[in-house]
Design a protein around this motif. Structure first.
Motif, mmCIF file in Angstrom:
data_model
loop_
_atom_site.group_PDB
_atom_site.id
_atom_site.type_symbol
_atom_site.label_atom_id
_atom_site.label_comp_id
_atom_site.label_asym_id
_atom_site.label_seq_id
_atom_site.Cartn_x
_atom_site.Cartn_y
_atom_site.Cartn_z
ATOM 1 N N LYS A 165 -8.057 2.114 22.082
ATOM 2 C CA LYS A 165 -9.611 3.160 22.016
ATOM 3 C C LYS A 165 -10.531 2.074 20.925
ATOM 4 N N PRO A 166 -12.067 2.702 21.492
ATOM 5 C CA PRO A 166 -12.941 1.442 21.584
ATOM 6 C C PRO A 166 -12.755 1.959 19.932
ATOM 7 N N VAL A 167 -13.362 0.752 18.731
ATOM 8 C CA VAL A 167 -13.436 1.035 17.162
ATOM 9 C C VAL A 167 -14.987 1.743 17.098
ATOM 10 N N GLN A 168 -14.374 3.011 16.175
ATOM 11 C CA GLN A 168 -15.415 3.399 15.830
ATOM 12 C C GLN A 168 -17.040 3.097 14.921
ATOM 13 N N PRO A 169 -18.035 2.743 14.970
ATOM 14 C CA PRO A 169 -18.981 2.290 13.734
ATOM 15 C C PRO A 169 -18.021 2.405 12.157
ATOM 16 N N ASP A 170 -17.983 4.238 11.816
ATOM 17 C CA ASP A 170 -17.541 4.399 10.839
ATOM 18 C C ASP A 170 -15.988 4.479 10.779
ATOM 19 N N GLN A 171 -15.464 3.932 11.895
ATOM 20 C CA GLN A 171 -13.421 4.258 11.382
ATOM 21 C C GLN A 171 -13.399 2.978 10.407
ATOM 22 N N ALA A 172 -12.365 3.450 9.383
ATOM 23 C CA ALA A 172 -12.337 2.835 7.400
ATOM 24 C C ALA A 172 -10.189 1.921 7.980
ATOM 25 N N PHE A 173 -10.877 0.703 7.546
ATOM 26 C CA PHE A 173 -10.256 -0.042 7.827
ATOM 27 C C PHE A 173 -9.695 -1.150 6.567
ATOM 28 N N LEU A 174 -8.269 -1.111 6.950
ATOM 29 C CA LEU A 174 -8.312 -2.348 5.834
ATOM 30 C C LEU A 174 -7.631 -3.709 5.936
ATOM 31 N N VAL A 175 -8.533 -4.740 5.883
ATOM 32 C CA VAL A 175 -8.477 -6.189 5.875
ATOM 33 C C VAL A 175 -7.950 -7.179 5.156
ATOM 34 N N VAL B 103 1.066 -0.928 -0.010
ATOM 35 C CA VAL B 103 0.129 -0.422 0.356
ATOM 36 C C VAL B 103 0.996 1.358 -0.291
ATOM 37 N N ARG B 104 2.064 1.190 0.528
ATOM 38 C CA ARG B 104 3.420 2.045 0.270
ATOM 39 C C ARG B 104 3.078 3.211 -1.387
ATOM 40 N N GLY B 105 2.641 4.164 -0.960
ATOM 41 C CA GLY B 105 3.171 5.326 -1.977
ATOM 42 C C GLY B 105 1.184 5.296 -3.096
ATOM 43 N N THR B 106 -0.040 4.646 -2.257
ATOM 44 C CA THR B 106 -1.039 4.293 -2.888
ATOM 45 C C THR B 106 -1.714 5.377 -2.282
ATOM 46 N N SER B 107 -3.042 5.561 -2.342
ATOM 47 C CA SER B 107 -4.526 6.019 -1.912
ATOM 48 C C SER B 107 -4.642 5.638 -0.215
ATOM 49 N N TYR B 108 -4.425 3.979 -0.122
ATOM 50 C CA TYR B 108 -5.075 2.859 0.929
ATOM 51 C C TYR B 108 -3.753 3.582 2.030
ATOM 52 N N GLU B 109 -2.289 3.934 1.971
ATOM 53 C CA GLU B 109 -0.912 3.944 3.003
ATOM 54 C C GLU B 109 -1.308 5.300 3.699
ATOM 55 N N GLY B 110 -1.560 4.584 4.748
ATOM 56 C CA GLY B 110 -2.369 5.552 6.184
ATOM 57 C C GLY B 110 -3.114 4.987 6.421
ATOM 58 N N LEU B 111 -4.243 4.146 5.892
ATOM 59 C CA LEU B 111 -5.494 3.382 6.338
ATOM 60 C C LEU B 111 -4.730 2.268 7.693
ATOM 61 N N PRO B 112 -5.484 2.034 8.551
ATOM 62 C CA PRO B 112 -5.248 1.309 9.858
ATOM 63 C C PRO B 112 -5.000 -0.495 9.095
ATOM 64 N N ILE B 113 -4.360 -0.551 8.861
ATOM 65 C CA ILE B 113 -4.262 -2.263 8.746
ATOM 66 C C ILE B 113 -4.801 -3.906 9.334
ATOM 67 N N LEU B 114 -5.291 -4.629 9.595
ATOM 68 C CA LEU B 114 -5.555 -5.650 9.762
ATOM 69 C C LEU B 114 -5.585 -6.821 8.884
ATOM 70 N N SER B 115 -5.610 -8.538 9.770
ATOM 71 C CA SER B 115 -5.301 -9.635 8.856
ATOM 72 C C SER B 115 -6.893 -10.720 9.430
ATOM 73 N N ALA B 116 -6.536 -11.320 8.623
ATOM 74 C CA ALA B 116 -7.491 -11.807 9.089
ATOM 75 C C ALA B 116 -7.349 -13.988 8.366
ATOM 76 N N ALA B 117 -7.247 -14.395 9.297
ATOM 77 C CA ALA B 117 -6.661 -15.628 9.009
ATOM 78 C C ALA B 117 -7.383 -16.664 10.101
ATOM 79 N N ALA B 118 -7.534 -18.296 9.476
ATOM 80 C CA ALA B 118 -8.311 -18.924 10.291
ATOM 81 C C ALA B 118 -7.246 -20.443 10.442
ATOM 82 N N PRO B 119 -7.834 -21.151 11.807
ATOM 83 C CA PRO B 119 -7.187 -22.116 11.545
ATOM 84 C C PRO B 119 -7.488 -23.246 11.069
ATOM 85 N N PHE B 120 -6.910 -23.728 10.471
ATOM 86 C CA PHE B 120 -7.485 -24.624 8.855
ATOM 87 C C PHE B 120 -6.859 -26.282 8.949
ATOM 88 N N LYS B 121 -6.199 -26.391 10.000
ATOM 89 C CA LYS B 121 -6.194 -27.624 10.777
ATOM 90 C C LYS B 121 -6.063 -27.783 12.253
#
Length: 646
Positions: A540-550, A405-423
């Motif tokens: 801090k509590p997550v706000q309803p309209d707070q923007a995230f990249l996941v 995301v460096r150098g893109t319009s998304y740089e600076g947005l908080p980044i979250l990551s989603a993963a699940a247990p496959f095994k």
């Protein structure tokens, strides 16, 4: 007068004899393999050792035994063949199958004289070009009736099938009196239309997928009109018994109602039928005879665990054949007695030998070192606490996304990551857990951490949407009554663990005393219920309209698992890399890692309730103080009690 009467008697006798000559009873056995997922040899590539529980080479022995018992038999495969373990990845990516080469799956299967194969959803994971290269090595035809070329004209009347939709194969059979006949055996195959979501990048603009039941109603009458004496449906589709919906993924129950189908060989959901106790008492389903609305049907597990059998009796009046009875069964390659797996058959050495070259190449490929861990990595407790096996994947995905995301319009947005247990156990059994000892990490361990060849996707969501994502994932748990003294099972076994996403980058609690907001189809059913509580970002509590990249994978971002707001429309980055490659590159970049989980989620207190969960027996040696070992159950799992945090 006398001559005429005598001639009539002689003529009647002659017709009766002719009728007797034409009447026949034929027993036809139909054998099925399904969901092999490249488990050709009896080998566990993750554990790097021989296995008694998997392998087409073991099923091959069952096939030969079943054929020897029957005068007339045919053999079909129901797909999800070409992807699913490191051997599949090695052939597709490690050494790259070339045109003119025979895929090892067909080096093995061509030795077994299959009559027909059906296309499974995972056949599309490596793209259409790879699929067609692979299929060219099969010495038997492939069918599929609900995938069409995408001609882009929105006119369904001129849509052309991408594969041969069905096959009518003249088959020589011997009746009970030893007379031979030609039986026109019809085969028709189907795949879940969800392939257009799950493999969107590989298929969009190239093919379209249509409804299974509509496709059956279109082609089965045509097969009858074209002379099929018996029709065998081969849906790569499981059996769920709810109200039918257009585009149903698991449509077998409803397919059994389509007139003209005489047998169903199904798959996809990795279950065993007959024998699936969850179907007991369901209208139309007979677990004893293996029939669904009177149609014999079988689903023989996964990874080569079972062989499916359908036995039909057909009778002819001289002109037409009629199926008069039918039953189904499954045969296993192994059985479990306590904690032990007892093999029931030996492997067919010819099958193992046929894939020896690719097998050895896979072992060398998977043993390459990519990093080093300072502690053990396992998924024993992935469903009850933040877990190192998921943490590594989330760390890698976050690291990757920060770079792209460096150098893109998304740089600076908080980044979250989603993963699940496959095994995490389940139908895979008490050994089906990630278990990587500290020290060198090889590529085989990366595949153990991330078993699917998914592509990286990044979605942009609001705080409210992130929380709803977690609400859907919390379907992994049963509701716990804090006032009940009797033991309560925490884990909802019908919920796939690959849908239990942990989202890193935020902190949250899961309150299992609340009912689920969403049902199994992702429908909001308890709008007042909130399992996900105390959600914070940077304290801090997550706000309803707070923007995230996941950052997630193509399956989830495009709608897999029926998660709210994840239908492809929220995807903002279609990354060029696979999640598994991201994990490998992350480990290479770090050299040495500490796999400790950051404990960003935990359960809210559930009082004095006695809450139980199952896991690997190996977990006894590494369990936390909040867990108490209880017993080993009859399936070989360790049962633990989880103490509430107060």
């Amino acid at each position: 007068m006398t001559w005429t009467f005598t001639r009539q008697i002689l003529l009647g006798t002659s017709l009766a004899c002719a009728s007797a000559l034409h009447a026949a009873t034929v027993d036809l056995r139909i054998l099925e393999t399904t969901d092999i997922h490249m488990h050709l040899a009896d080998y566990d590539y993750y554990a790097d050792k021989q296995s008694d529980k998997v392998g087409l080479s073991r099923v091959a022995t069952l096939i030969k035994q079943a054929r020897a018992e029957s005068v007339n038999s045919v053999l079909v495969d129901n797909g999800d063949l070409l992807q699913g373990n490191p051997l599949g990845d090695y052939v597709a990516k490690g050494r790259a199958l070339r045109f003119g080469e025979t895929h090892p799956a067909y080096k093995a299967m061509n030795l077994l004289d299959y009559d027909v194969g059906n296309i499974g959803n995972h056949e599309f994971n490596y793209g259409l070009d790879f699929l067609m290269k692979s299929l060219s090595g099969a010495n038997f035809p492939y069918i599929n009736a609900n995938v069409y070329l995408d001609d882009g004209d929105q006119d369904a009347s001129n849509d052309q099938p991408y594969f041969q939709p069905y096959l009518i194969k003249p088959t020589q059979v011997t009746d009970r009196d030893g007379q031979t006949h030609t039986l026109n055996v019809g085969y028709i195959g189907f795949v879940p239309p969800q392939i257009m979501t799950w493999d969107k990048d590989n298929l969009t603009g190239k093919v379209i997928a249509k409804d299974i039941i509509e496709s059956a109603k279109k082609y089965v009458p045509e097969m009858k009109a074209n002379g099929a004496d018996v029709i065998i449906a081969i849906p790569h589709s499981g059996m769920y018994t709810g109200h039918y919906q257009q585009g149903e993924e698991n449509a077998t129950y409803h397919l059994a109602k389509v007139e003209g189908i005489n047998a169903i060989l199904f798959g996809h959901s990795h279950r065993v039928f007959p024998g699936d106790s969850s179907l007991d008492g369901i209208e139309g389903v007979d677990n004893a005879t293996g029939t669904v609305f009177g149609v014999p049907a079988t689903m023989p597990g996964f990874w080569g665990s079972h062989l499916g059998l359908v036995d039909l009796t057909l009778e002819s009046n001289g002109d037409d054949w009629t199926v008069t009875s039918g039953t189904s069964a499954v045969r296993a390659i192994a059985k479990r007695e306590g904690r032990e797996t007892i093999p029931l058959v030996e492997a067919d050495s010819a099958i193992n030998e046929a894939v020896h070259t690719e097998h050895e190449g896979t072992l060398a490929y998977m043993r390459r070192k990519v990093g080093e861990s300072t502690a053990d990595i396992n998924s024993f407790f992935a469903l009850v606490q933040d877990d190192p096996s998921i943490q590594i994947v989330n760390n890698a995905q976050t690291w990757y996304t920060q770079n792209i995301v460096r150098g893109t319009s998304y740089e600076g947005l908080p980044i979250l990551s989603a993963a699940a247990p496959f095994k995490a156990g389940g139908r895979g059994g008490p050994e089906y857990y990630t278990d990587v000892p500290k020290g060198d990490i090889a590529l085989k361990n990366v595949s153990d951490l991330y078993i699917y060849p998914n592509d990286v996707k990044v979605v942009k969501l609001s705080g409210t949407q992130v929380v709803e994502w977690l609400e859907r994932a919390a379907g992994q748990f049963n509701q716990i009554d804090p006032n009940q003294s009797a033991p309560q099972a925490l884990i909802n076994d019908s919920f796939p663990t690959y849908n239990f996403d942990v989202i890193d980058g935020i902190h949250y609690q899961i309150d299992v005393t609340q009912p689920n907001r969403y049902n199994a189809d992702g429908e909001l059913v308890a709008p007042e219920a909130h399992r996900i509580t105390k959600v914070t970002f940077n304290g801090k509590p997550v706000q309803p309209d707070q923007a995230f990249l996941v950052v997630t994978n193509n399956y989830r971002a495009s709608g897999g698992g029926h998660f709210p707001d994840l239908d492809g429309s929220t995807t903002v980055i279609d990354a060029p890399d696979k999640n598994r490659d991201v994990v490998a590159n992350y480990l290479l970049s770090q050299t040495t890692i500490n796999p400790a989980a950051d404990n960003n989620w935990h359960f809210a207190p559930f009082g004095q309730a006695k809450v139980l969960f199952t896991t690997s027996p190996k977990a006894k040696d590494v369990a936390a103080s909040s867990m108490r070992f209880d017993s080993i159950n009859d399936k070989g799992f360790a049962v633990f009690e989880l103490k509430s945090t107060q």
